[in-house]
Enzyme design. Structure first.
Site, PDB file in Angstrom:
ATOM      1  CD  GLU A  47      -2.739   1.408   2.335  1.00  0.00           C
ATOM      2  OE1 GLU A  47      -3.144   0.291   3.049  1.00  0.00           O
ATOM      3  OE2 GLU A  47      -2.924   2.523   2.786  1.00  0.00           O
ATOM      4  CB  SER A 106      -2.431  -9.523   7.275  1.00  0.00           C
ATOM      5  OG  SER A 106      -3.408  -8.645   7.823  1.00  0.00           O
TER       6      SER A 106
HETATM    7  O1  10D Z   1      -1.374  -5.556   4.922  1.00  0.00           O
HETATM    8  P1  10D Z   1      -2.749  -5.206   4.844  1.00  0.00           P
HETATM    9  O2  10D Z   1      -3.520  -5.165   6.340  1.00  0.00           O
HETATM   10  O3  10D Z   1      -2.823  -3.776   4.333  1.00  0.00           O
HETATM   11  O4  10D Z   1      -3.557  -6.162   3.823  1.00  0.00           O
HETATM   12  P2  10D Z   1      -4.608  -7.070   3.860  1.00  0.00           P
HETATM   13  O5  10D Z   1      -4.655  -7.676   2.628  1.00  0.00           O
HETATM   14  O6  10D Z   1      -4.320  -8.102   5.200  1.00  0.00           O
HETATM   15  O7  10D Z   1      -5.999  -6.480   4.565  1.00  0.00           O
HETATM   16  C1  10D Z   1      -6.820  -5.923   3.480  1.00  0.00           C
HETATM   17  C2  10D Z   1      -6.326  -4.471   3.691  1.00  0.00           C
HETATM   18  C3  10D Z   1      -5.855  -3.578   2.634  1.00  0.00           C
HETATM   19  C4  10D Z   1      -6.298  -4.201   1.134  1.00  0.00           C
HETATM   20  C5  10D Z   1      -5.391  -2.281   2.585  1.00  0.00           C
HETATM   21  F1  10D Z   1      -6.135  -1.463   2.850  1.00  0.00           F
END
Ligand code: 10D
Ligand code: SF4
Length: 331
Positions: A141, A237
Site C-alpha cells: 500500500e 497482513s
Molecule cells: O497488509 P494489509 O493489512 O494492508 O492488507 P490485508 O490484505 O491483510 O487486508 C486488507 C487491507 C488492505 C487491502 C489495505 F487497505
C-alpha cells in the site's frame, strides 16, 4: 448423548471465548475477492492477479483453485489476452501505465478507501505540498501511494522516532497515512509532526479506515477480560499484525497471530478460563471457526460475542464487471 460422551464432555474444562465484533472481512476485501471471482466467471481462466489479492493464503489458494494465477509483477504474465487484477492494496501509477502499453485488460481491485488516499496525495502535490506519509516501508500500500507521485514528492515516516527527526524540504507540508495503522501510534506520530510543523495539512477525513478502527476498538473491548487473544491473520497482513499489538497494549497478557486452525495448538489455553478471538480484515470467518473447533477438542467452550460497532458499508464492483454477463454458448 450416551453416558460415555457425557462423561467426556463433563471432563473438559470450561473455557469462555470472547469473539470480538467486528472482526474479519471488510468491504474492500469482500469487493476485491468478488472482482477476481467475477473476472473468472466472465473471462474464463486464467485470470492473473498482481500480488496476493488480500494478504491471506487461504483466500489466495481458494482463488487459485477457481483459476486465478498470482504473480508479483506484470512481466510474469504472457500476452494471452487474459485479464489482470490489481490487488486491494493499490498499485503505483506505473503499473496501469505498463498494462496499457501492453494493451492488457486490467481490473483494479484497489480498495476505494486506499484510492481516496491516492487522490488526496495527488491533491496535496497539485497544491505544491510535500507529503509526509505515515506508514511501513516496503508494504504494497505504501509503495502504491508513493507511486502516485513523482520521486521525491513523499517522505515516509515510519514511527515516532522518525517523526522527531524527519527533515522535509522547506515549504508547505501535508500528511497522509496507510489505512491499516495502529490508531494510537498514528495519533502520537501526528501530534509530534504537528508540534514540529504547525502549518501541516491534515486529511479531510481520517486515512485509517473504518474497518481498521473498528477492529482495533473491538479487540480493546475484550483485551481486559482475556487471558490470551488469538488473532486470525497472516504475518504479512498489516492490519492483523496491528491487532495483535493493540491487544497486548490494551492489557491482554498474551496475544498470538495464527493463520488458521491447524496452526493453533489448543494446549496454549490450558489453565485459562477466558480467551479472546479476533480476525484481520483479510481473514475469512471459516478460519475463526477452525480455531474455535480446535478449542472445542479440549474445552467445554462457551461463546460470548462482544460487538462494538455494526458495519453496513459495501463497495460496488468496477463498471466493467457490472453489466450482464455474456450468455453461455448453446451446445
Ligand atoms: O497488509 P494489509 O493489512 O494492508 O492488507 P490485508 O490484505 O491483510 O487486508 C486488507 C487491507 C488492505 C487491502 C489495505 F487497505
Ligand atoms: Fe479498504 Fe480498510 Fe479493508 Fe483496507 S482494511 S481493504 S482500506 S476497508
Amino acid at each position: 448423548m450416551d453416558q460415555t460422551a457425557g462423561a467426556l464432555l463433563a471432563a473438559k474444562p470450561p473455557l469462555t471465548v470472547l469473539l470480538a465484533g467486528p472482526r474479519g472481512f471488510c468491504a474492500g476485501v469482500d469487493r476485491a475477492i468478488k472482482i477476481v471471482e467475477e473476472a473468472i466467471a466472465r473471462f474464463g481462466a486464467p485470470v492473473y492477479v498482481r500480488h496476493e489479492i488480500v494478504h491471506n493464503r487461504f483466500v489466495v489458494e481458494s482463488l487459485e483453485a477457481q483459476g486465478a494465477v498470482f504473480v508479483e509483477e506484470l512481466d510474469e504474465i504472457p500476452d494471452d489476452g487474459q485479464p489482470v487484477v490489481f490487488s486491494a492494496h493499490g498499485v503505483p501509477k506505473s503499473v496501469p501505465e505498463a498494462a496499457r502499453a501492453r494493451q492488457m485488460l486490467y481490473l483494479d481491485a484497489t480498495c476505494p478507501l486506499v484510492s481516496k488516499v491516492h487522490r488526496e496525495a495527488e491533491r496535496h502535490h497539485a497544491n505544491a505540498r510535500h507529503i509526509l506519509l505515515i506508514g511501513h516501508a516496503g508494504h504494497p500500500e505504501v509503495i502504491g501511494t508513493m507511486g502516485q507521485l513523482p520521486p521525491g514528492s513523499v517522505t515516509l515516516v515510519e514511527d515516532a522516532d522518525a517523526a522527531r527527526s524527519v527533515s522535509p524540504p522547506p515549504g508547505p507540508l501535508a500528511f497522509t497515512t496507510q489505512t491499516t495503522l495502529s490508531v494510537d501510534d498514528t495519533a502520537e506520530i501526528v501530534a509530534i509532526l504537528q508540534s514540529r510543523f504547525p502549518g501541516l495539512s491534515a486529511p479531510t477525513k481520517e486515512d485509517i479506515c473504518y474497518a481498521t478502527t473498528n477492529r482495533q476498538a473491538a479487540v480493546k473491548a475484550i483485551a481486559g477480560r482475556s487471558e490470551m487473544i488469538v488473532v486470525v491473520g497472516a504475518p504479512n497482513s498489516s492490519n492483523s499484525v496491528r491487532l495483535r499489538e493493540v491487544a497486548e497494549r490494551a492489557g491482554c497478557p498474551r496475544a498470538i497471530l495464527v493463520q488458521r486452525g491447524r496452526d493453533f495448538d489448543p494446549t496454549q489455553a490450558d489453565g485459562l478460563r477466558t480467551i479472546g478471538i479476533t480476525a484481520g480484515a483479510s481473514a475469512p470467518e471459516v478460519l475463526v471457526e477452525e480455531v474455535v473447533s480446535r478449542l472445542r477438542e479440549r474445552f467445554a467452550v462457551t461463546i460470548e460475542e462482544v460487538i462494538v460497532a455494526e458495519e453496513r458499508i459495501t463497495f460496488k464492483l468496477p463498471a466493467a464487471l457490472m453489466g450482464d454477463r455474456q450468455p453461455e454458448p448453446v451446445r
